[in-house]
Write a protein that holds these residues in place. Structure first.
Motif, PDB file in Angstrom:
ATOM      1  N   ASP A 131       2.878   6.478  -3.706  1.00 43.06           N
ATOM      2  CA  ASP A 131       2.404   5.262  -3.044  1.00 43.06           C
ATOM      3  C   ASP A 131       1.541   4.420  -3.978  1.00 43.06           C
ATOM      4  O   ASP A 131       0.699   4.961  -4.708  1.00 43.06           O
ATOM      5  CB  ASP A 131       1.578   5.621  -1.803  1.00 43.06           C
ATOM      6  CG  ASP A 131       2.434   6.131  -0.658  1.00 43.06           C
ATOM      7  OD1 ASP A 131       3.633   6.374  -0.872  1.00 43.06           O
ATOM      8  OD2 ASP A 131       1.887   6.308   0.453  1.00 43.06           O
TER       9      ASP A 131
ATOM     10  N   ARG B 201       6.135  12.667   6.203  1.00 43.88           N
ATOM     11  CA  ARG B 201       6.066  13.141   4.823  1.00 43.88           C
ATOM     12  C   ARG B 201       5.142  14.350   4.704  1.00 43.88           C
ATOM     13  O   ARG B 201       4.375  14.670   5.607  1.00 43.88           O
ATOM     14  CB  ARG B 201       5.579  12.031   3.889  1.00 43.88           C
ATOM     15  CG  ARG B 201       6.613  10.966   3.636  1.00 43.88           C
ATOM     16  CD  ARG B 201       6.203  10.003   2.531  1.00 43.88           C
ATOM     17  NE  ARG B 201       5.142   9.105   2.946  1.00 43.88           N
ATOM     18  CZ  ARG B 201       4.567   8.214   2.135  1.00 43.88           C
ATOM     19  NH1 ARG B 201       4.955   8.120   0.879  1.00 43.88           N
ATOM     20  NH2 ARG B 201       3.619   7.417   2.587  1.00 43.88           N
TER      21      ARG B 201
ATOM     22  N   THR C 162       8.048  10.845  -3.483  1.00 41.39           N
ATOM     23  CA  THR C 162       7.560   9.472  -3.363  1.00 41.39           C
ATOM     24  C   THR C 162       6.126   9.369  -3.868  1.00 41.39           C
ATOM     25  O   THR C 162       5.333  10.303  -3.749  1.00 41.39           O
ATOM     26  CB  THR C 162       7.616   8.960  -1.909  1.00 41.39           C
ATOM     27  OG1 THR C 162       6.664   9.660  -1.097  1.00 41.39           O
ATOM     28  CG2 THR C 162       9.014   9.118  -1.322  1.00 41.39           C
TER      29      THR C 162
ATOM     30  N   SER D 244      15.426  10.396  -4.826  1.00 40.87           N
ATOM     31  CA  SER D 244      14.668   9.237  -4.361  1.00 40.87           C
ATOM     32  C   SER D 244      14.833   9.062  -2.857  1.00 40.87           C
ATOM     33  O   SER D 244      15.698   9.679  -2.226  1.00 40.87           O
ATOM     34  CB  SER D 244      15.163   7.977  -5.078  1.00 40.87           C
ATOM     35  OG  SER D 244      16.482   7.668  -4.658  1.00 40.87           O
ATOM     36  N   GLN D 245      14.037   8.173  -2.298  1.00 39.62           N
ATOM     37  CA  GLN D 245      14.129   7.890  -0.866  1.00 39.62           C
ATOM     38  C   GLN D 245      15.486   7.271  -0.518  1.00 39.62           C
ATOM     39  O   GLN D 245      16.090   7.619   0.503  1.00 39.62           O
ATOM     40  CB  GLN D 245      13.003   6.944  -0.452  1.00 39.62           C
ATOM     41  CG  GLN D 245      12.912   6.675   1.044  1.00 39.62           C
ATOM     42  CD  GLN D 245      11.670   5.890   1.405  1.00 39.62           C
ATOM     43  OE1 GLN D 245      10.605   6.103   0.812  1.00 39.62           O
ATOM     44  NE2 GLN D 245      11.764   4.974   2.349  1.00 39.62           N
TER      45      GLN D 245
ATOM     46  N   SER E  26      14.007   0.566   0.323  1.00 42.45           N
ATOM     47  CA  SER E  26      13.071   1.538   0.907  1.00 42.45           C
ATOM     48  C   SER E  26      11.716   0.889   1.132  1.00 42.45           C
ATOM     49  O   SER E  26      11.260   0.079   0.315  1.00 42.45           O
ATOM     50  CB  SER E  26      12.908   2.749  -0.021  1.00 42.45           C
ATOM     51  OG  SER E  26      14.147   3.384  -0.241  1.00 42.45           O
TER      52      SER E  26
ATOM     53  N   THR F 270      10.802   7.865  -5.960  1.00 43.58           N
ATOM     54  CA  THR F 270      10.555   6.493  -5.507  1.00 43.58           C
ATOM     55  C   THR F 270       9.082   6.169  -5.637  1.00 43.58           C
ATOM     56  O   THR F 270       8.230   6.955  -5.194  1.00 43.58           O
ATOM     57  CB  THR F 270      10.982   6.315  -4.042  1.00 43.58           C
ATOM     58  OG1 THR F 270      12.374   6.598  -3.927  1.00 43.58           O
ATOM     59  CG2 THR F 270      10.703   4.893  -3.557  1.00 43.58           C
ATOM     60  N   CYS F 271       8.782   5.035  -6.231  1.00 43.75           N
ATOM     61  CA  CYS F 271       7.410   4.540  -6.295  1.00 43.75           C
ATOM     62  C   CYS F 271       7.328   3.300  -5.409  1.00 43.75           C
ATOM     63  O   CYS F 271       8.032   2.318  -5.640  1.00 43.75           O
ATOM     64  CB  CYS F 271       7.037   4.196  -7.732  1.00 43.75           C
ATOM     65  SG  CYS F 271       5.307   3.785  -7.941  1.00 43.75           S
ATOM     66  N   HIS F 272       6.493   3.365  -4.372  1.00 42.65           N
ATOM     67  CA  HIS F 272       6.315   2.235  -3.464  1.00 42.65           C
ATOM     68  C   HIS F 272       5.204   1.334  -4.003  1.00 42.65           C
ATOM     69  O   HIS F 272       4.056   1.766  -4.126  1.00 42.65           O
ATOM     70  CB  HIS F 272       5.949   2.736  -2.072  1.00 42.65           C
ATOM     71  CG  HIS F 272       7.051   3.523  -1.428  1.00 42.65           C
ATOM     72  ND1 HIS F 272       6.980   4.875  -1.233  1.00 42.65           N
ATOM     73  CD2 HIS F 272       8.253   3.135  -0.947  1.00 42.65           C
ATOM     74  CE1 HIS F 272       8.086   5.292  -0.651  1.00 42.65           C
ATOM     75  NE2 HIS F 272       8.875   4.260  -0.470  1.00 42.65           N
TER      76      HIS F 272
ATOM     77  N   CYS G 173       7.503   1.518   2.653  1.00 42.75           N
ATOM     78  CA  CYS G 173       6.423   2.446   2.973  1.00 42.75           C
ATOM     79  C   CYS G 173       5.321   1.660   3.662  1.00 42.75           C
ATOM     80  O   CYS G 173       4.848   0.651   3.127  1.00 42.75           O
ATOM     81  CB  CYS G 173       5.906   3.094   1.688  1.00 42.75           C
ATOM     82  SG  CYS G 173       4.459   4.159   1.914  1.00 42.75           S
TER      83      CYS G 173
END
Length: 239
Positions: A69, A214, A67, A47-48, A171, A91-93, A173
């Protein structure tokens, strides 16, 4: 110097016919093959939040950061099982005001309403060992906002997610990747450990933690492009 590629995905689903920006979609089959390739190459998907020690030069290893978005439901349906099978984390933003709704910020432009995970689905994502990051409240272009609105978008998104999930959100984004010095300074001052942009390159130890580049993984690319993005300077030349 070792690179720390930070992969950027949006939808893990077959693109609907006639939809705009088809590159935002990666089919479930292609996503599975990409993750399996990374595992075969000896990468560990993280993950981030887990990437921060590597980006500070405090840890080393063959890692790739995964990741997503916006918080789309197809991440849970199609990406999560693959990540779990590979022993990867990601990671899901999430756009906090869109939880349980859809992509209000670009649905009309793209010609598609894309479902965003509900509160229960986000908890399921976290329970599987994944991270949730903040992606603003409404997916606004942050440089266009005044000071109060900017603070509300950034801090408000984190507060909503922390209240929902009962854990710290560290985190961030930037929506559309749009961020100048003011926006990056606020994210840093608010205590986020890192923030990602859409600037193209593989991240490296010593990079600015609040302006991380990224690797955009697009469904419009041929299958041969993905390994080039990870293993070569294919992305780095765009800096």
């Amino acid at each position: 110097m070792n690179t720390v590629p930070i992969l950027m995905y949006h939808n893990v689903e077959r693109a609907p016919k006639g939809v705009g920006l088809r590159g935002l979609y990666v089919t479930p089959g292609r996503f599975r093959r990409q993750m399996q390739l990374l595992k075969w190459l000896g990468y560990r998907g993280i993950s981030q939040a887990e990437a921060v020690p590597y980006l500070r030069g405090e840890a080393s290893g063959k890692v790739v950061v995964i990741t997503f978005d916006d918080g789309y439901r197809d991440n849970l349906e199609h990406a999560l099982p693959v990540l779990c099978d590979c022993g990867f984390r990601a990671t899901c933003h999430v756009v906090s005001d869109a939880i349980g709704a859809y992509n209000r910020w670009d649905a009309e432009q793209l010609g598609a309403r894309k479902a965003v995970m509900s509160a229960a689905e986000l908890r399921q994502w976290v329970a599987a060992g994944m991270e949730v990051g903040a992606h603003s409240r409404s997916h606004a272009r942050l440089p266009e906002l005044d000071e109060d609105a900017l603070y509300a978008e950034v801090q408000g998104s984190r507060a909503a997610l922390e209240d929902l999930l009962g854990r710290a959100v560290t985190s961030f984004c930037y929506p559309y990747g749009a961020a100048g010095e003011r926006e990056r300074a606020l994210v840093r001052e608010l205590g986020f450990a890192s923030a990602v942009s859409v600037r193209r390159a593989r991240a490296r130890p010593g990079d600015d933690l609040w302006n991380l580049p990224r690797v955009a993984v697009g469904g419009h690319h041929g299958p041969q492009v993905f390994p080039l993005q990870i293993l070569t300077a294919h992305e780095d030349r765009h800096q």
